[in-house]
Scaffold this motif. Structure first.
Motif, PDB file in Angstrom:
ATOM      1  N   PHE A 107       0.838  -1.203   0.000  1.00 47.52           N
ATOM      2  CA  PHE A 107       0.000   0.000   0.000  1.00 47.52           C
ATOM      3  C   PHE A 107       0.873   1.252   0.000  1.00 47.52           C
ATOM      4  N   TYR A 108       1.907   1.249   0.837  1.00 45.85           N
ATOM      5  CA  TYR A 108       2.832   2.393   0.891  1.00 45.85           C
ATOM      6  C   TYR A 108       3.353   2.733  -0.510  1.00 45.85           C
ATOM      7  N   ARG A 109       3.534   1.696  -1.336  1.00 43.97           N
ATOM      8  CA  ARG A 109       4.100   1.927  -2.670  1.00 43.97           C
ATOM      9  C   ARG A 109       3.239   2.836  -3.532  1.00 43.97           C
ATOM     10  N   MET A 110       1.946   2.933  -3.197  1.00 47.51           N
ATOM     11  CA  MET A 110       1.067   3.837  -3.956  1.00 47.51           C
ATOM     12  C   MET A 110       1.538   5.282  -3.858  1.00 47.51           C
ATOM     13  N   TYR A 111       2.120   5.639  -2.724  1.00 50.58           N
ATOM     14  CA  TYR A 111       2.468   7.059  -2.538  1.00 50.58           C
ATOM     15  C   TYR A 111       3.813   7.252  -1.849  1.00 50.58           C
ATOM     16  N   ARG A 112       4.477   6.182  -1.521  1.00 49.88           N
ATOM     17  CA  ARG A 112       5.784   6.263  -0.908  1.00 49.88           C
ATOM     18  C   ARG A 112       6.811   5.609  -1.831  1.00 49.88           C
ATOM     19  N   PRO A 113       8.101   5.837  -1.693  1.00 47.93           N
ATOM     20  CA  PRO A 113       8.681   6.857  -0.838  1.00 47.93           C
ATOM     21  C   PRO A 113       8.173   8.236  -1.241  1.00 47.93           C
ATOM     22  N   SER A 114       7.930   9.077  -0.268  1.00 44.54           N
ATOM     23  CA  SER A 114       7.496  10.445  -0.582  1.00 44.54           C
ATOM     24  C   SER A 114       8.742  11.299  -0.825  1.00 44.54           C
ATOM     25  N   PRO A 115       8.591  12.363  -1.605  1.00 44.03           N
ATOM     26  CA  PRO A 115       9.788  13.138  -1.953  1.00 44.03           C
ATOM     27  C   PRO A 115      10.333  13.981  -0.796  1.00 44.03           C
ATOM     28  N   LEU A 116      11.644  14.073  -0.733  1.00 38.05           N
ATOM     29  CA  LEU A 116      12.281  15.100   0.091  1.00 38.05           C
ATOM     30  C   LEU A 116      12.643  16.214  -0.891  1.00 38.05           C
ATOM     31  N   VAL A 117      12.040  17.362  -0.711  1.00 32.44           N
ATOM     32  CA  VAL A 117      12.182  18.423  -1.707  1.00 32.44           C
ATOM     33  C   VAL A 117      13.191  19.470  -1.234  1.00 32.44           C
TER      34      VAL A 117
END
Lengths: 457, 457
Positions: free
Chosen positions: B77-87
Motif C-alpha cells: 500500500f505504501y508503494r502507492m504514494y511512498r517513498p514520498s519526496p524530500l524536496v
C-alpha cells in the motif's frame, strides 16, 4: 505482489524533456489555419499578436517545426512537479482480475491539481519575457484559472481571471486558491467590461457562461496597456506545451521496454489528450509504430462523436479567431446537470484533424458510469480523480474487463489529468444517488449546428 | 539554477524502509506507562486489547524493541504514494535570499492529503488480520477520517467515523471524500450512542467537540461485535508507524551526503513530529549525532510551551487510558477563531518525554503569521500547504532569514505534513484580512490545569 516494474515509474530530472514536440510538423495534411473573424482569411502573425504574446502567436502558427526548446526558466518550474509519475495500476488490475497491464500518467501532483499548469507556466513565461504587465483569462470549473494564477505569481505577473458567476459562487474554494496566489478573480458577467455591462443589462441576474467570460477576458486584455489574453486549451500552442505529458510517458515506457497497445485520454478542448498522444501520433504519422488511440468525451457534450467538422467560433462572443474543428456549434451549452467537466463545444483543430485522418477513435460516456469508475479507481488506487480524468478511467476499465474475457495482456495507458478535491459537490450527488445522465437530442444538436457559420475553405 | 541536488530527492521503491523504528527502545528513561482510568494502575495488554486490536495494543506497550518489520501488505500500500519526496526548496531559498539550504519532506501527495495515511493503513491492516469487521474513530478537521476511510476501503473493513458536528456541517467536502471511500460518517453528538444521546439531551443544539466524538467512537467500538477503536495521533503505535517519515528523510539526506542541522515539525498530538524526528532523536540518544529539533505549536493551543507535564485524560469523556504528557488539561478547548488545526490539548507521551529530556525545543506561533508563511511558500514552491504544516514553514522561514543575517549555510529540514485543499475557508479569512490571533490567558490555562487529575507516579 512482486513485480519488476515499480508502482510508480519516475524519470530522473535530467530525463525530463528538453524540447516540446509539435505534432503538426509530422502531419502531411495540416490542421486548417485559424481565420480572422472579420475577414474570414487566415489570421496573420501580426493580427494574432494583438491577442496573444508574440512568441505564443508564433508557436500557434508554426506547423512545421517539430521540436521547440523548452526555456530553462520553464524547466526550472517544471522541476517542482515534473517528471510526473507513470503509475502501474497494480491494485486496479487486481481488483478487475484482468490480464491487462494498466498504466496511468498522473498529472494531478501539483497544487493546481491538473495538467493545466504545463501550459500556464509557459504562457506566463513568454508574457513576462515580452515585458507585459499581466494577462487575462476566463475560467469555468477553475482548474485553468488556478494553474494560471500559480504561474503568474511565480513570474510576478498580474493575473485577472473572469470566472463564470455560477462557478464563482458555487466554487468559493477554487476562487480562494486563486486569490491566495494573488490573482484578481471577477465574477462574470461583471461591470468591468462593455460586454459584461451589456449582458448584465440584457439578462439581469444571469449567472454567466464560459462564452461570456471569454469575451470579457479578451476585452480586458485589449483595453489595458501591457496585457494579453491567454487560453488553457484548444490552441495548438497549448498542445505543444502539453506534449511534455506524452514525451515523459513515452520515455517512461521505453525505460522499462513497455509497448503501449492502447492510449486513452479524456477530451474537452483537447489539451490533455493532444499532449498525451502527440509523440505517439507522431510515430504513427511517420509510419514507425501503431497504437490504438481513444478520445473519451461526455455523452452530454459529444463534439467528436456527434459534432460536425467545420469552421466555427471558439467563443460565444465571436471575437476570437475561427477554427476548423469538430464542433457542436458555439451556441451549444451542455445541460447544467452535467457535473463531469469537458463542457467545451468544440475540439482542438489538431486533434480534430488527427481524428478526421482516423489516427484516433472517440467514444462518449455518461456521467453516472464515469463517477462509478472514479469510485472504483479511488478505492483501490488511492487517488481521488477529477471527473474529467474519470472519463478516461471508465474506458480503461472497460477495456481491461474486455481483456479478461479475451485473455489478452494488453498494455493500456491512460492520462489521469487531475484530482477531484474541488469537485466534491458532484461526488456528493453521486454518493446520494441523485446524479442524472443527460444526452442532447438530435433536434437540440441540429439547432446548434444551424448557427455554425458557413465558411468555404 | 544549476544544482547537484535535485529539486526532489526520490528514494527507489526498494529503498523504502522495511522496518519501523521505535524510538522508545533507545530512551534510557522511558515515557511513563498508560494508566487504566478505573484503577490508575499501568494498563495491561489484556485491558488495552479491549479497545485496540491485539497487535496494536502490543505495539503500544512495547518500549524495548527498536525495529519492527513492516508487513508486506502494508508496504504494498505504501508503494502507492511512498517513498514520498524530500524536496529541496530552491525557490523558497531564492525568494528569501538565504544561504541556508531548506529541505521539506512532503507527505501530502496522497488523496487523504496528509501523513495520517501512514498509520491508518497499518491500523486497518492489523484490524483485518485479527478478523475484525470494522473500526470506529473520530475526526475533527477530517484528515484522519479521510485517511482511515481510504485504508479501510483497501482492506474491505467497515469504517465508522464520528465527525464533530460543526465540521460535518462546515466541511461537507471532507465528509464526501470519506463517503466516496465507503465510510459511514455520523455527525457527533449523535443519537447512535448513549453518550451522544446524553450530551444531546443536556446541551440541545450543541455542535459537538472532539472529546465527545472520541467518547462516541469508543462506545460504538465497545458495543458492536467485531469492532475496535482506532486513533490517528498521540499514541506510541502511531509514532511507530509514522517513523517511516523520518527513516525516509534520513535515507534521502544520506543519499546526497547532507547533514541536517535543524529539524522542524509542527506538533498537535505529535504524530508527524514524532515520526519525523524519531530516527534523528535515536541517534542523539545513542550519542551518535546532534541535531537541533524544534516542535512548533499554535499559540492558541500551546501544550509544550505553556502546559504542564502530568498524567491527564486523553479524552473529555475520560474513558481512554491516562497518559503522562505535556497538557493544557482535557477541559481546555482552543478558541473557535483558531483555524490552524493542532487543537489537541495534550501531546504524545514519547514526544513529551523527549522534550522533558531536552532533546527538542518548542516554539509557539500565531496563526496570522502562519498563514503569511503559507502564502509565501505556496507562491514559490507550488504547493498549497495545510495550516498545520504551515506552522513548520513559519519557523523554517524564520530560521532561514536568521541565516541570511549570520551568513550561515545551515541545512534546515522540515516536515510538510499535508495540503490545504479542504482548508480554504481559513485561507479566505486570511485573504480577506479577517483572521485574528488568539492566545489563551494565564487565568484560562490555570482553570484548565485545575481540572487535571492528581495522580502520583
Amino acid at each position: 505482489m512482486k513485480q519488476e516494474i515499480p508502482y510508480k515509474i519516475y524519470l530522473e530530472e535530467q530525463e525530463m524533456p528538453k524540447q516540446w514536440y509539435n505534432v503538426r510538423a509530422d502531419m502531411k495534411k495540416k490542421p486548417s489555419p485559424l481565420l480572422n473573424p472579420a475577414t474570414s482569411k487566415p489570421i496573420t502573425l501580426k493580427e494574432l499578436s494583438g491577442i496573444f504574446c508574440e512568441e505564443l502567436a508564433r508557436q500557434e502558427l508554426d506547423d512545421s517545426t517539430p521540436y521547440l526548446d523548452i526555456p530553462d526558466e520553464i524547466r526550472d518550474f517544471y522541476r517542482m512537479y515534473r517528471p510526473s509519475p507513470l503509475v502501474r495500476a497494480y491494485c486496479l488490475e487486481k481488483k478487475l482480475d484482468t490480464p491487462a497491464h494498466i498504466y496511468y500518467k498522473f498529472e494531478g501532483n501539483n497544487t493546481s491539481g491538473s495538467h493545466k499548469l504545463n501550459s500556464a507556466i509557459a504562457q506566463a513565461y513568454y508574457a513576462k519575457k515580452q515585458g507585459l504587465k499581466g494577462v487575462t483569462t476566463e475560467t469555468g470549473a477553475g482548474q485553468w484559472g488556478t494553474a494560471l494564477s500559480m504561474a503568474c505569481s511565480y513570474f510576478g505577473l498580474d493575473c485577472q481571471v473572469y470566472m463564470v458567476k455560477c462557478s464563482y459562487e458555487q466554487k468559493p474554494f477554487r476562487r480562494e486558491v486563486m486569490r491566495t496566489y494573488g490573482a484578481k478573480v471577477t465574477p462574470s458577467p461583471s461591470m468591468n467590461t462593455e460586454v459584461g455591462r451589456k449582458i448584465n443589462a440584457e439578462f439581469p441576474g444571469t449567472t454567466g457562461s464560459l462564452g461570456c467570460a471569454i469575451s470579457e477576458a479578451v476585452e480586458a486584455a485589449m483595453t489595458q496597456e501591457g496585457y494579453r489574453y491567454v487560453l488553457g486549451s484548444v490552441l495548438a500552442q497549448v498542445l505543444l506545451h502539453q506534449s511534455v505529458i506524452g514525451l515523459e510517458t513515452k520515455a517512461a515506457l521505453e525505460k522499462y521496454g513497455i509497448k503501449a497497445d492502447m492510449i486513452i485520454g479524456c477530451a474537452g478542448g483537447g489539451s490533455n489528450l493532444g499532449g498525451l498522444i502527440s509523440p505517439f501520433a507522431g510515430e504513427m504519422l511517420r509510419g514507425e509504430a501503431d497504437y490504438e488511440i481513444v478520445a473519451v468525451e461526455p455523452a452530454s457534450c459529444p463534439s467528436l462523436t456527434r459534432g460536425v467538422y467545420a469552421y466555427d467560433f471558439c467563443d460565444t462572443g465571436k471575437v476570437c479567431p475561427l477554427s476548423k474543428m469538430y464542433t457542436l456549434g458555439s451556441s451549444f451549452i451542455p445541460s447544467a446537470n452535467h457535473a463531469g467537466g469537458l463542457r467545451y463545444h468544440g475540439m482542438s483543430a489538431t486533434v480534430s484533424e488527427l481524428y478526421d485522418q482516423e489516427l484516433l477513435t472517440a467514444r462518449s460516456v455518461e456521467q453516472t458510469e464515469v463517477f462509478k469508475a472514479a469510485q472504483i479507481f479511488a478505492r483501490v488506487e488511492g487517488i481521488l480523480p477529477a471527473p474529467e480524468s474519470s472519463h478516461a478511467i471508465k474506458v480503461a476499465i472497460d477495456e481491461a474487463v474486455k481483456c479478461k474475457e479475451t485473455g489478452e495482456a494488453k498494455n493500456i495507458v491512460f492520462g489521469l489529468t487531475g484530482t477531484g478535491y474541488f469537485d466534491m459537490v458532484a461526488y456528493q450527488k453521486y454518493n446520494d444517488g441523485e446524479m442524472r445522465d443527460y444526452i442532447p437530442s438530435d433536434e437540440e444538436l441540429k439547432a446548434a449546428f444551424a448557427k455554425i457559420p458557413k465558411i468555404k475553405e
